[in-house]
Design a protein around this motif. Structure first.
Motif, mmCIF file in Angstrom:
data_model
loop_
_atom_site.group_PDB
_atom_site.id
_atom_site.type_symbol
_atom_site.label_atom_id
_atom_site.label_comp_id
_atom_site.label_asym_id
_atom_site.label_seq_id
_atom_site.Cartn_x
_atom_site.Cartn_y
_atom_site.Cartn_z
ATOM 1 N N VAL A 1 0.874 -1.165 0.000
ATOM 2 C CA VAL A 1 0.000 0.000 0.000
ATOM 3 C C VAL A 1 0.914 1.219 0.000
ATOM 4 O O VAL A 1 1.976 1.209 0.621
ATOM 5 C CB VAL A 1 -0.963 0.006 1.217
ATOM 6 C CG1 VAL A 1 -0.219 0.139 2.531
ATOM 7 C CG2 VAL A 1 -2.023 1.088 1.074
ATOM 8 N N SER A 2 0.529 2.237 -0.741
ATOM 9 C CA SER A 2 1.351 3.440 -0.847
ATOM 10 C C SER A 2 0.462 4.657 -1.010
ATOM 11 O O SER A 2 -0.588 4.594 -1.649
ATOM 12 C CB SER A 2 2.287 3.332 -2.052
ATOM 13 O OG SER A 2 3.008 4.530 -2.229
ATOM 14 N N ASP A 3 0.904 5.767 -0.458
ATOM 15 C CA ASP A 3 0.216 7.039 -0.695
ATOM 16 C C ASP A 3 1.061 7.947 -1.589
ATOM 17 O O ASP A 3 0.805 9.119 -1.717
ATOM 18 C CB ASP A 3 -0.116 7.740 0.620
ATOM 19 C CG ASP A 3 1.125 8.169 1.389
ATOM 20 O OD1 ASP A 3 2.263 7.920 0.922
ATOM 21 O OD2 ASP A 3 0.977 8.759 2.471
ATOM 22 N N GLY A 4 2.095 7.379 -2.198
ATOM 23 C CA GLY A 4 3.003 8.146 -3.046
ATOM 24 C C GLY A 4 4.216 8.647 -2.294
ATOM 25 O O GLY A 4 5.203 9.055 -2.898
ATOM 26 N N VAL A 5 4.173 8.597 -0.966
ATOM 27 C CA VAL A 5 5.303 9.012 -0.128
ATOM 28 C C VAL A 5 5.734 7.842 0.747
ATOM 29 O O VAL A 5 6.893 7.464 0.785
ATOM 30 C CB VAL A 5 4.915 10.227 0.749
ATOM 31 C CG1 VAL A 5 6.078 10.629 1.645
ATOM 32 C CG2 VAL A 5 4.456 11.394 -0.107
ATOM 33 N N GLN A 6 4.790 7.263 1.473
ATOM 34 C CA GLN A 6 5.027 6.132 2.360
ATOM 35 C C GLN A 6 4.650 4.828 1.657
ATOM 36 O O GLN A 6 3.720 4.803 0.852
ATOM 37 C CB GLN A 6 4.157 6.256 3.617
ATOM 38 C CG GLN A 6 4.400 7.501 4.420
ATOM 39 C CD GLN A 6 5.635 7.378 5.280
ATOM 40 O OE1 GLN A 6 6.021 6.287 5.699
ATOM 41 N NE2 GLN A 6 6.272 8.491 5.554
ATOM 42 N N ASN A 7 5.345 3.745 1.992
ATOM 43 C CA ASN A 7 5.020 2.423 1.462
ATOM 44 C C ASN A 7 4.978 1.418 2.605
ATOM 45 O O ASN A 7 5.849 1.435 3.475
ATOM 46 C CB ASN A 7 6.083 1.940 0.459
ATOM 47 C CG ASN A 7 6.130 2.799 -0.770
ATOM 48 O OD1 ASN A 7 5.137 2.954 -1.459
ATOM 49 N ND2 ASN A 7 7.297 3.371 -1.040
ATOM 50 N N GLY A 8 3.991 0.537 2.556
ATOM 51 C CA GLY A 8 3.911 -0.580 3.490
ATOM 52 C C GLY A 8 3.846 -1.854 2.673
ATOM 53 O O GLY A 8 3.010 -1.971 1.783
ATOM 54 N N VAL A 9 4.730 -2.836 2.934
ATOM 55 C CA VAL A 9 4.801 -4.048 2.128
ATOM 56 C C VAL A 9 4.642 -5.276 3.023
ATOM 57 O O VAL A 9 5.353 -5.405 4.021
ATOM 58 C CB VAL A 9 6.140 -4.147 1.357
ATOM 59 C CG1 VAL A 9 6.211 -5.431 0.553
ATOM 60 C CG2 VAL A 9 6.331 -2.937 0.460
ATOM 61 N N PHE A 10 3.704 -6.162 2.644
ATOM 62 C CA PHE A 10 3.538 -7.446 3.313
ATOM 63 C C PHE A 10 4.247 -8.503 2.502
ATOM 64 O O PHE A 10 4.028 -8.628 1.306
ATOM 65 C CB PHE A 10 2.054 -7.814 3.438
ATOM 66 C CG PHE A 10 1.843 -9.183 4.029
ATOM 67 C CD1 PHE A 10 1.916 -9.363 5.403
ATOM 68 C CD2 PHE A 10 1.608 -10.275 3.228
ATOM 69 C CE1 PHE A 10 1.737 -10.625 5.955
ATOM 70 C CE2 PHE A 10 1.428 -11.536 3.769
ATOM 71 C CZ PHE A 10 1.496 -11.707 5.137
ATOM 72 N N PHE A 11 5.086 -9.273 3.164
ATOM 73 C CA PHE A 11 5.838 -10.377 2.587
ATOM 74 C C PHE A 11 6.841 -9.898 1.552
ATOM 75 O O PHE A 11 6.729 -10.172 0.372
ATOM 76 C CB PHE A 11 4.930 -11.456 1.985
ATOM 77 C CG PHE A 11 5.680 -12.739 1.771
ATOM 78 C CD1 PHE A 11 6.120 -13.091 0.511
ATOM 79 C CD2 PHE A 11 5.977 -13.557 2.826
ATOM 80 C CE1 PHE A 11 6.832 -14.250 0.305
ATOM 81 C CE2 PHE A 11 6.689 -14.725 2.638
ATOM 82 C CZ PHE A 11 7.119 -15.076 1.374
ATOM 83 N N GLN A 12 7.819 -9.173 1.996
ATOM 84 C CA GLN A 12 8.920 -8.759 1.128
ATOM 85 C C GLN A 12 9.705 -10.002 0.744
ATOM 86 O O GLN A 12 10.034 -10.817 1.602
ATOM 87 C CB GLN A 12 9.826 -7.752 1.848
ATOM 88 C CG GLN A 12 10.972 -7.253 1.031
ATOM 89 C CD GLN A 12 10.540 -6.420 -0.161
ATOM 90 O OE1 GLN A 12 9.493 -5.801 -0.143
ATOM 91 N NE2 GLN A 12 11.336 -6.407 -1.206
ATOM 92 N N ASN A 13 9.972 -10.158 -0.530
ATOM 93 C CA ASN A 13 10.681 -11.347 -0.999
ATOM 94 C C ASN A 13 12.139 -11.367 -0.548
ATOM 95 O O ASN A 13 12.761 -10.336 -0.367
ATOM 96 C CB ASN A 13 10.605 -11.439 -2.514
ATOM 97 C CG ASN A 13 11.117 -10.191 -3.192
ATOM 98 O OD1 ASN A 13 10.640 -9.098 -2.903
ATOM 99 N ND2 ASN A 13 12.055 -10.336 -4.085
#
Length: 163
Positions: free
Chosen positions: A93-105
């Motif tokens: 999920v991103s707002d164009g500034v912040q990013n949140g990632v589930f299950f980074q490879n």
């Protein structure tokens, strides 16, 4: 990508040269008389290709203000995995500034070859932009493996204000 994609969503090959996505709208039975909509994505690439990265994403007006904590999630079901071919699936999920990632490879670690399902939830991020968010599911196949492919069904994919 070909087939039917849910309204306001986009399916595409992000990198690689020969992979394809076949999309279809479907439904999942909740009980004997109720069901809810789902998106089925069938990913494949011929043996001998490079790693193929696919994205299924939606840019939405989220109703989330600057400073609000937010999180993306989706229910996911995985089947038809070609042996040793599914490098990763991740949700961001991103707002164009912040990013949140589930299950980074992680390099060298692949997803299970069997069928499985669950809920992906991104870490909470604090919105830095007004009312816009991108929810993105990314799938990577190892093109060096013969018979590579996977079917992913997703549903209930919101971006939520959380506390």
């Amino acid at each position: 990508a070909s087939g039917q994609v849910a309204d306001s969503w986009t399916a595409k090959r992000q990198s690689g040269t020969t992979g394809v996505i076949v999309c279809s709208k479907t439904s999942i039975s909740a009980d004997a008389s109720n069901s809810y909509p789902a998106q089925q994505l069938v990913f494949s690439a011929p043996s001998g290709s490079s790693s193929e990265i696919f994205r299924y994403e939606q840019l939405r007006f989220s109703g989330i203000a600057i400073g609000d904590p937010m999180q993306g999630e989706c229910e996911i079901s995985v089947s038809g995995v070609g042996a040793g071919s599914l490098r990763y699936i991740k949700l961001s999920v991103s707002d164009g500034v912040q990013n949140g990632v589930f299950f980074q490879n992680d390099t060298g670690f692949y997803m299970p070859d069997n069928s499985w399902s669950g809920v992906f939830k991104t870490p909470k991020i604090i919105s830095q932009a007004v009312n816009v968010a991108l929810l993105q599911l990314e799938v990577c196949l190892d093109g060096t493996v013969s018979g590579n492919g996977v079917t992913v069904t997703i549903t209930r994919a919101p971006i939520r204000k959380v506390f």
